[in-house]
Design an enzyme around this catalytic site. Structure first.
Site, PDB file in Angstrom:
ATOM      1  CB  SER A 225      14.758  -1.465  -1.371  1.00  0.00           C
ATOM      2  OG  SER A 225      13.922  -2.094  -0.454  1.00  0.00           O
ATOM      3  CE  LYS A 229      17.233  -1.004   4.679  1.00  0.00           C
ATOM      4  NZ  LYS A 229      15.868  -0.543   4.678  1.00  0.00           N
ATOM      5  CD  GLN A 271      13.629  -3.273   8.033  1.00  0.00           C
ATOM      6  OE1 GLN A 271      13.565  -2.562   7.030  1.00  0.00           O
ATOM      7  NE2 GLN A 271      14.330  -4.395   8.071  1.00  0.00           N
ATOM      8  CD  GLU A 279      15.174  -7.913   6.496  1.00  0.00           C
ATOM      9  OE1 GLU A 279      14.361  -7.304   7.209  1.00  0.00           O
ATOM     10  OE2 GLU A 279      15.236  -7.770   5.271  1.00  0.00           O
ATOM     11  CD1 TRP A 323       9.904  -3.932   5.457  1.00  0.00           C
ATOM     12  CD2 TRP A 323       8.843  -4.399   7.363  1.00  0.00           C
ATOM     13  NE1 TRP A 323      10.760  -4.665   6.242  1.00  0.00           N
ATOM     14  CE2 TRP A 323      10.143  -4.965   7.415  1.00  0.00           C
ATOM     15  CE3 TRP A 323       7.994  -4.571   8.462  1.00  0.00           C
ATOM     16  CZ2 TRP A 323      10.607  -5.684   8.526  1.00  0.00           C
ATOM     17  CZ3 TRP A 323       8.459  -5.288   9.565  1.00  0.00           C
ATOM     18  CH2 TRP A 323       9.755  -5.820   9.585  1.00  0.00           C
ATOM     19  CG  HIS A 359       9.782  -1.985  -2.806  1.00  0.00           C
ATOM     20  ND1 HIS A 359      10.014  -0.785  -2.184  1.00  0.00           N
ATOM     21  CD2 HIS A 359      10.763  -2.821  -2.387  1.00  0.00           C
ATOM     22  CE1 HIS A 359      11.100  -0.900  -1.412  1.00  0.00           C
ATOM     23  NE2 HIS A 359      11.567  -2.127  -1.526  1.00  0.00           N
TER      24      HIS A 359
HETATM   25  C1  MCU Z   1      13.367  -1.241   2.348  1.00  0.00           C
HETATM   26  O1  MCU Z   1      14.504  -2.085   2.249  1.00  0.00           O
HETATM   27  C2  MCU Z   1      14.468  -3.460   2.563  1.00  0.00           C
HETATM   28  C3  MCU Z   1      13.914  -3.688   3.944  1.00  0.00           C
HETATM   29  O2  MCU Z   1      14.731  -3.014   4.882  1.00  0.00           O
HETATM   30  C4  MCU Z   1      13.894  -5.173   4.252  1.00  0.00           C
HETATM   31  O3  MCU Z   1      13.279  -5.429   5.501  1.00  0.00           O
HETATM   32  C5  MCU Z   1      13.174  -5.950   3.202  1.00  0.00           C
HETATM   33  O4  MCU Z   1      13.373  -7.295   3.441  1.00  0.00           O
HETATM   34  O5  MCU Z   1      13.730  -5.660   1.950  1.00  0.00           O
HETATM   35  C6  MCU Z   1      13.709  -4.323   1.546  1.00  0.00           C
HETATM   36  C7  MCU Z   1      14.381  -4.347   0.207  1.00  0.00           C
HETATM   37  O6  MCU Z   1      15.574  -4.187   0.101  1.00  0.00           O
HETATM   38  O7  MCU Z   1      13.600  -4.708  -0.837  1.00  0.00           O
HETATM   39  C8  MCU Z   1      14.222  -4.894  -2.098  1.00  0.00           C
END
Ligand code: MCU
Length: 413
Positions: A225, A229, A271, A279, A323, A359
């Site tokens: 997530s 990145k 997103q 964010e 998302w 996720h």
């Molecule tokens: C996919 O990574 C992120 C995403 O970019 C955010 O918008 C969301 O709030 O959180 C995701 C994440 O890190 O989930 C653990």
């Protein structure tokens, strides 16, 4: 649904030289630092224009230098990688500082690292979980904690990336040990600061390799997530990473800014660049100037993979979470794959998009692929399985990759 937009071109600005290179009328003679290790040797690299260049609404051509000349050889690809890295740092990620002075010490399974520069220093430590036996073992640096299954024979190094750069929300800007060392106003976003931290871990593993039982030449990186990145950017900015394993990184990782916008224009809720900079602090504040018109950017995230190439890269995505931008990541990494194709290295590129799980919960449907990548590229087992992967369990009938990549894929000599 709409088709991919037609590219618009505007004349590029004057070509002046970047500050980090030495100039001559003919160009810049460098031994490219080759962020991705794409070529090698001495090559005259074209100078990098100071301006943004042409706006483009499709995915940027990775095989044309910002100044307009074509990439035809692997040595030129190394020059282009250096250019792409500088462009990413300038407009999106912030500057990766040069290596500071690093010292390291091992105590049990804890590796303590001190980085010093400009009269300041910071220390952090990572936990090394080793298989039994004497090694040396390959290792995977896991942001936060590993959420992929790490096979037997591979160590896990737990990296508390939030300690290096905080990622609570927008108020985290400039917080964490990276900013203690370089100042809270430093241009680097958290993704770059964490990549810097990964580099320091590898420095420390090099310093302690006689006793650590870890082979610093066989290091992978993973995260899921937001940390996915991070893992992707670490692989892009640190050429000593032997295997990059971003999991469900979505927008800002495996997704392309232009494709996220296209998905949103077609009824999805994905997103995008505008949302992401509000964010959290993953990107440089410099990126804020471009989020309302991403077509200005001289790159998109397929070119983050350009920086990793030809080093092995296996991207895991989950189509069940809208998302994350399932078409965006599929298309963006489809464009990324063309760069490995140009290098004759398709067996080092994997993109796999499989749903039916939460996720960051790894699905068994991807086990064979993951084990093949780790087996081949960290454990040295040539017969670990197929590592040329481009797979989704979805069907994207209204998406045509070729309209988004209207450039020729060369066969780089
Ligand atoms: C996919 O990574 C992120 C995403 O970019 C955010 O918008 C969301 O709030 O959180 C995701 C994440 O890190 O989930 C653990």
């Amino acid at each position: 649904t709409t088709a991919a937009p037609t590219p618009t071109t505007t004349p590029s600005g004057p070509t002046t030289l970047s500050t980090s290179t030495t100039s001559s009328a003919a160009g810049t003679t460098t031994s490219p630092t080759s962020p991705g290790g794409g070529g090698g040797g001495s090559e005259t690299c074209p100078s990098i224009p100071s301006g943004l260049g042409s706006s483009v609404s499709t995915l940027n051509d990775p095989f044309t230098f910002a100044g307009g000349s074509k990439v035809t050889t692997k040595a030129q690809w190394a020059c282009r990688q250096e250019e792409i890295s500088q462009l990413f740092q300038k407009y999106e990620l912030g500057t990766l500082p040069p290596k500071p002075t690093v010292s390291a010490s091992l105590s049990g399974n804890s590796l303590s690292i001190t980085a010093s520069t400009g009269g300041k220093s910071v220390s952090f430590s990572v936990t090394i979980n080793k298989p039994s036996g004497s090694g040396p073992f390959p290792a995977i640096i896991a942001y936060g904690a590993a959420s992929i299954p790490i096979p037997a024979g591979v160590a896990t190094i737990v990296f508390n990336n939030d300690d290096i750069a905080t990622q609570q929300d927008g108020s985290s800007r400039g917080k964490g040990k990276f900013y203690t060392l370089y100042g809270s106003g430093h241009s680097a976003g958290a993704l770059t600061a964490w990549a810097w931290g990964v580099s320091r871990i590898i420095d420390a593993l090099e310093l302690t390799k006689a006793t650590s039982g870890i082979d610093p030449a066989r290091i992978g990186v993973t995260g899921c997530s937001r940390n996915g990145k991070g893992a992707f950017v670490a692989g892009a900015l640190e050429p000593r990473i032997a295997l990059t394993l971003p999991q469900e990184s979505g927008a800002g990782g495996a997704g392309c800014w232009r494709l996220e916008n296209w998905q949103n224009a077609n009824g999805y809720k994905v997103q995008d660049a505008q949302e992401i900079v509000g964010e959290n602090v993953w990107f440089s504040p410099n990126f804020n100037s471009y989020v309302n018109n991403v077509n200005q950017l001289p790159f998109d995230h397929h070119m983050l993979a350009a920086l990793v190439s030809p080093r092995p890269l296996y991207i895991m995505e989950n189509p069940d979470f809208e998302w994350l931008g399932k078409i965006s990541t599929y298309g963006c990494m489809g464009a990324a794959r063309k760069q490995y194709q140009a290098l004759g290295q398709l067996d080092k590129f994997g993109f796999s998009q499989v749903g039916g799980h939460n996720h960051c919960s790894f699905p068994s449907a991807q086990s064979a692929e993951l084990n093949a990548f780790i087996g081949k590229f960290l454990l040295g087992n040539a017969n670990a399985g197929t590592t040329s992967v481009y797979r989704t369990d979805q069907s994207y009938s209204n998406f045509n990759l070729d309209t988004w990549t209207p450039w020729t894929v060369p066969s780089l000599a």
